[in-house]
Design an enzyme around this catalytic site. Structure first.
Site, PDB file in Angstrom:
ATOM      1  N   ASN A  10      -4.601 -19.874  25.818  1.00  0.00           N
ATOM      2  CA  ASN A  10      -3.508 -19.160  26.486  1.00  0.00           C
ATOM      3  C   ASN A  10      -2.695 -18.445  25.413  1.00  0.00           C
ATOM      4  O   ASN A  10      -1.924 -19.072  24.685  1.00  0.00           O
ATOM      5  CB  ASN A  10      -2.638 -20.156  27.260  1.00  0.00           C
ATOM      6  CG  ASN A  10      -1.442 -19.478  27.921  1.00  0.00           C
ATOM      7  OD1 ASN A  10      -1.399 -18.257  28.051  1.00  0.00           O
ATOM      8  ND2 ASN A  10      -0.476 -20.276  28.338  1.00  0.00           N
ATOM      9  N   TRP A  11      -2.886 -17.133  25.335  1.00  0.00           N
ATOM     10  CA  TRP A  11      -2.216 -16.363  24.295  1.00  0.00           C
ATOM     11  C   TRP A  11      -0.729 -16.151  24.567  1.00  0.00           C
ATOM     12  O   TRP A  11      -0.001 -15.710  23.691  1.00  0.00           O
ATOM     13  CB  TRP A  11      -2.895 -14.998  24.137  1.00  0.00           C
ATOM     14  CG  TRP A  11      -4.225 -15.038  23.485  1.00  0.00           C
ATOM     15  CD1 TRP A  11      -4.873 -16.126  22.984  1.00  0.00           C
ATOM     16  CD2 TRP A  11      -5.085 -13.919  23.253  1.00  0.00           C
ATOM     17  NE1 TRP A  11      -6.085 -15.760  22.453  1.00  0.00           N
ATOM     18  CE2 TRP A  11      -6.243 -14.403  22.610  1.00  0.00           C
ATOM     19  CE3 TRP A  11      -5.004 -12.563  23.531  1.00  0.00           C
ATOM     20  CZ2 TRP A  11      -7.302 -13.575  22.238  1.00  0.00           C
ATOM     21  CZ3 TRP A  11      -6.052 -11.728  23.172  1.00  0.00           C
ATOM     22  CH2 TRP A  11      -7.184 -12.230  22.527  1.00  0.00           C
ATOM     23  N   HIS A  99       1.828 -22.824  35.294  1.00  0.00           N
ATOM     24  CA  HIS A  99       2.143 -23.218  33.919  1.00  0.00           C
ATOM     25  C   HIS A  99       3.623 -23.583  33.832  1.00  0.00           C
ATOM     26  O   HIS A  99       4.464 -23.003  34.513  1.00  0.00           O
ATOM     27  CB  HIS A  99       1.814 -22.072  32.956  1.00  0.00           C
ATOM     28  CG  HIS A  99       1.877 -22.465  31.512  1.00  0.00           C
ATOM     29  ND1 HIS A  99       3.070 -22.557  30.825  1.00  0.00           N
ATOM     30  CD2 HIS A  99       0.907 -22.799  30.621  1.00  0.00           C
ATOM     31  CE1 HIS A  99       2.822 -22.930  29.576  1.00  0.00           C
ATOM     32  NE2 HIS A  99       1.524 -23.084  29.431  1.00  0.00           N
ATOM     33  N   GLU A 169      -0.411 -30.705  31.333  1.00  0.00           N
ATOM     34  CA  GLU A 169       0.345 -30.253  30.173  1.00  0.00           C
ATOM     35  C   GLU A 169       1.746 -30.861  30.239  1.00  0.00           C
ATOM     36  O   GLU A 169       2.622 -30.333  30.918  1.00  0.00           O
ATOM     37  CB  GLU A 169       0.413 -28.721  30.133  1.00  0.00           C
ATOM     38  CG  GLU A 169       0.588 -28.058  31.511  1.00  0.00           C
ATOM     39  CD  GLU A 169       1.289 -26.717  31.425  1.00  0.00           C
ATOM     40  OE1 GLU A 169       1.188 -26.068  30.390  1.00  0.00           O
ATOM     41  OE2 GLU A 169       1.959 -26.351  32.400  1.00  0.00           O
ATOM     42  N   GLY A 175       4.382 -26.576  22.702  1.00  0.00           N
ATOM     43  CA  GLY A 175       5.039 -25.786  21.676  1.00  0.00           C
ATOM     44  C   GLY A 175       6.085 -26.542  20.876  1.00  0.00           C
ATOM     45  O   GLY A 175       6.865 -25.943  20.146  1.00  0.00           O
TER      46      GLY A 175
END
Length: 254
Positions: A10-11, A99, A169, A175
């Site tokens: 996932n960019w 997401h 997730e 992150g």
């Protein structure tokens, strides 16, 4: 049973068209030199999708092309949105839905996410439903409760037999550099299968591939590859460089 493994990058909001082309060329060369059995996918920004699709055709690389978002309606007055026909036209095969950044930054509800999941599946693409708990929820011991709600509501409009993937997730690990313990991830993935069995069937629960995402890097990916109910990864920052993404994916070359 043996389930198909997936490693999806996932960019997020990274890479220009030229940078995307150079990346795909690098990754294609790596895959040609050492083919992997797992399905490798890239969810790029909308602007790069056509260019990546053309690069996939040119290089012959087996890459699964994905989008990071979509609107559930096929057309209409939705300024700034992208439709499924638009994505299909540029070769998209899967779409990330739900997401945590879409849920928490853009306020997407479970009901809206469910409509996206249904629309993506009806369009013949594969929805990747993302679920996960916040740190506060985990510390309160309510992770299972929250994830069950996200799964049941997100899959509410899906028919048994429809193709989809699940990505777990944990919000607190995205992150942040914090990585969930493999045992905790295995526990959640097993629980996700129980929920899918409750919603659909035991057979569907055994067949569905469930991915893990959350600060995955080259030096920690192996721990998840050893979990029996982890069928792949949803990779953020480590997917932005072709070599590191390839090294991560090798942990699911089975």
């Amino acid at each position: 049973m043996t389930r198909q493994s997936y490693v999806l990058g996932n960019w997020k909001m990274h890479k220009t068209i030229q940078e995307a082309k150079e990346y795909v060329q690098t990754l294609a060369s790596l895959l040609q030199g050492e083919p992997l059995s797992c399905t490798i996918g890239i969810a790029s920004p909308f602007t790069s999708l056509r260019a990546i699709h053309e690069m996939i055709n040119t290089t012959g690389a087996f890459l699964w092309l994905g989008a990071q978002n979509v609107h559930p309606e096929l057309s209409g007055a939705f300024t700034g949105e992208i439709s499924l026909p638009m994505l299909k036209e540029v070769g998209v095969e899967f779409v990330l839905v739900g997401h945590s950044e879409r849920r928490h930054i853009f306020g997407e509800s479970d009901a809206f996410i469910a409509s996206k999941v249904k629309s993506v599946a009806q369009a013949g693409l594969v929805p990747v439903l993302c679920v996960g708990e916040s740190l506060e929820v985990r510390e309160e011991g309510k992770a299972h409760q929250v994830i069950k709600k996200q799964l049941l509501l997100g899959l509410e409009q899906m028919d048994n037999g429809s193709e989809f993937l699940i990505a777990y997730e944990p919000v607190w690990a995205i992150g942040t550099g914090k990585v969930a313990e493999a045992s905790d991830v295995q526990d959640i993935h097993m629980f996700c299968r129980e929920v899918v069995a409750e919603r659909f069937s035991e057979a569907t629960a055994e067949e569905i591939s469930i991915l893990y995402g959350g600060s995955v890097k080259v030096d920690n990916a192996q721990r998840f590859g050893q979990c029996s109910d982890v069928d792949g990864l949803l990779v953020g920052g480590a997917s932005l460089e072709g070599q590191s993404f390839f090294e991560v994916a090798k942990n699911f070359n089975v």
